[in-house]
Design a protein around this motif. Structure first.
Motif, short mmCIF file in Angstrom:
data_model
loop_
_atom_site.label_atom_id
_atom_site.label_comp_id
_atom_site.label_asym_id
_atom_site.label_seq_id
_atom_site.Cartn_x
_atom_site.Cartn_y
_atom_site.Cartn_z
N ASP A 102 33.42 29.53 35.51
CA ASP A 102 33.96 30.85 35.82
C ASP A 102 34.01 31.64 34.52
O ASP A 102 34.87 31.41 33.66
CB ASP A 102 35.36 30.69 36.41
CG ASP A 102 35.89 32.00 36.98
OD1 ASP A 102 35.30 33.06 36.66
OD2 ASP A 102 36.87 31.97 37.73
N VAL A 103 33.07 32.56 34.37
CA VAL A 103 32.94 33.28 33.10
C VAL A 103 34.02 34.35 32.94
O VAL A 103 34.21 34.89 31.85
CB VAL A 103 31.55 33.94 32.99
CG1 VAL A 103 30.46 32.89 32.97
CG2 VAL A 103 31.32 34.93 34.14
N VAL A 104 34.71 34.68 34.02
CA VAL A 104 35.73 35.72 33.94
C VAL A 104 37.09 35.13 33.56
O VAL A 104 37.79 35.65 32.69
CB VAL A 104 35.84 36.46 35.30
CG1 VAL A 104 36.95 37.49 35.26
CG2 VAL A 104 34.50 37.10 35.65
N ARG A 105 37.42 34.01 34.21
CA ARG A 105 38.74 33.42 33.95
C ARG A 105 38.69 32.57 32.69
O ARG A 105 37.87 31.64 32.58
CB ARG A 105 39.16 32.56 35.14
CG ARG A 105 40.58 32.07 35.03
CD ARG A 105 40.99 31.33 36.29
NE ARG A 105 40.17 30.15 36.53
CZ ARG A 105 40.32 29.33 37.57
NH1 ARG A 105 41.23 29.61 38.47
NH2 ARG A 105 39.54 28.28 37.72
N PRO A 106 39.55 32.84 31.71
CA PRO A 106 39.55 32.02 30.49
C PRO A 106 40.11 30.62 30.75
O PRO A 106 40.95 30.43 31.63
CB PRO A 106 40.45 32.81 29.54
CG PRO A 106 41.36 33.58 30.44
CD PRO A 106 40.57 33.90 31.66
#
Length: 486
Positions: A102-106
């Motif tokens: 998930d590239v959005v959620r760190p």
């Protein structure tokens, strides 16, 4: 004197213990006995209830129990495949065979970007040594990794080989005496060469005067360097946090105390390695660990990561972007992978360089991993006594029913006696697990590479089995230097 020196310098052969195949009763495992009991109950009930139709009605039950108990498939009885198949089905239903980052959620701070159960691993940095320490909260271990440089073992003379084998034996004896080491993992990786070594050599020793020979030689180095391959060896040391609880409390408790205890073990282990003429470098930093993990899942990016020293050293990018697991292989960012388990070590006496065909196979990207699990002396003594009693009881029962004793069981009993003699003489007992992770750019090339590795294993007198139904977990154990098990 000459004759004595010659005998001293001779390389002595060694022999591995056989994989124990003794069951609970008459060589049958607990699962086989339970399956047989179900079939026997159904058969007996049908006989005492009058037989006839009942005998035919219950026939699927007792016939299935016989098939599941005695028919082998892929080297295992069918009943032994049941838990693997059930676990695979459960993971398939739960959607656990596919991983996409998930590239959005760190990611949570300090956790490694790995899929599956490895997602819980946390990384700590030792402030004194700068080494990365990987904490496994499930297995309760803390692991550090060191890179090793050494000369080619097969090119040494027999006397030097014997001396180095004895030195490595002292290293393992040090691990056994500690009592706080959970595992030691030796990984030998074949990685694509970035050509940086040749480029550095040319920068130091070459004369780049723009003449025709200098230009030709420079171009040759630029083209030939990335096409080669090199071997990288690492040793991982895992501290058992449960076994070292008292020392951790004495050192301040918590992760600070655990790091202090592991640092002591690292110092002792590095000293033992130097005494064995192995040259450990500095313990791997977080950036170097990140590059190692990323290279395992993304082999195509490994040369670029090695060539450019500042790229890919972030913890957040240390794992794969995508992973798709199938029954017998794994698909990651830029590679297809399969894992082989060395199910049988050489049964006859071999010389210490017997793994050369497997380790020196060229043109194949693979990682050979040897996981050494030390066993405490009291636990090993109990286990040996239990094995002896079990083998003698089985022999007595077979003699009672008129079954002939076979040579395999006699050899297994002799192995147990040899282990007892070694333990009495003061040697440590370790359990070895050998894994080979094979990687290739495509599925067809992977099948060819696996076939070549299996042939190399045959030349090394080893027997291999391709692991199925658990490729993601076995790949993490075989290709990552994190001291994990299957």
């Amino acid at each position: 004197m000459t004759a004595t020196s010659t005998r001293t310098n001779q390389l002595r052969p060694v022999q591995f213990s056989r994989l124990p195949k003794r069951g609970v009763l008459l060589g049958l495992s607990l699962a086989q006995l339970v399956t047989l009991a179900i079939g026997l109950i159904a058969f007996t009930t049908a006989v005492y209830m009058g037989g006839g139709i009942l005998f035919g009605v219950t026939s699927p039950i007792w016939a299935t129990s016989l098939v599941f108990s005695f028919v082998p498939v892929g080297g295992r009885k069918i009943i032994e495949w049941v838990p693997i198949a059930l676990h695979w089905g459960w993971r398939s239903i739960g959607g656990q065979l596919r991983f996409r980052v998930d590239v959005v959620r760190p990611r949570p701070a300090g956790t490694l970007a790995l899929p599956g159960d490895a997602a819980a691993l946390r990384e700590w940095v030792d402030p004194e040594t700068g080494a990365a320490m990987i904490q496994d909260p499930h297995a309760q271990t803390l692991t550090a990794v060191v890179s090793i440089t050494h000369p080619a073992f097969v090119l040494l003379d027999s006397g030097e080989q014997e001396r180095r084998v004895a030195g490595w034996g002292r290293v393992l004896a040090t691990v056994c005496r500690s009592g706080r080491i959970a595992r030691v993992q030796v990984s030998e990786r074949t990685v694509p060469s970035s050509g940086s070594g040749l480029a550095e050599w040319w920068a130091r020793h070459g004369i780049d005067d723009n003449t025709w020979p200098a230009v030709t030689y420079k171009e040759l180095i630029e083209r030939a360097g990335p096409a080669g391959e090199r071997h990288a060896t690492t040793i991982s040391l895992a501290l058992d946090l449960r076994a070292a609880a008292r020392q951790i409390r004495a050192a301040g408790g918590g992760m600070k105390g655990a790091a202090s205890v592991l640092r002591q073990e690292m110092t002792t282990f590095a000293t033992a390695l130097r005494a064995a003429d192995l040259t450990p470098t500095e313990w791997l930093t977080p950036g170097e660990v990140a590059v190692t993990l990323r290279s395992a899942y993304d082999p195509a990016a490994a040369p670029a990561l090695e060539r450019h020293g500042e790229i890919g050293r972030s913890l957040a990018t240390a794992g794969p972007v995508a992973v798709t697991e199938s029954w017998d292989r794994l698909r990651t960012d830029s590679g297809h992978h399969a894992v082989l388990w060395i199910s049988e070590w050489p049964r006859s006496q071999v010389f210490p360089g017997f793994l050369s065909p497997l380790l020196l196979t060229s043109g194949i990207q693979r990682t050979f991993t040897l996981i050494c699990t030390p066993v405490r002396a009291d636990v090993a003594a109990r286990d040996i006594r239990r094995k002896k009693v079990g083998l003698l009881s089985d022999a007595a029962q077979r003699a009672k029913i008129g079954q002939i004793e076979d040579a395999a069981r006699t050899a297994e009993y002799n192995d147990v006696i040899q282990q007892e003699s070694d333990l009495t003489a003061g040697h440590g007992v370790l359990r070895y697990t050998g894994l080979v992770a094979v990687s290739a750019p495509s599925a067809d090339e992977l099948d060819a590479a696996v076939a070549a590795v299996e042939q190399a294993a045959v030349q090394a007198a080893c027997e291999t089995r391709r692991l199925v139904g658990q490729q993601a977990q076995s790949f993490a154990a075989a290709a990552l230097p994190l001291c994990r098990t299957i």
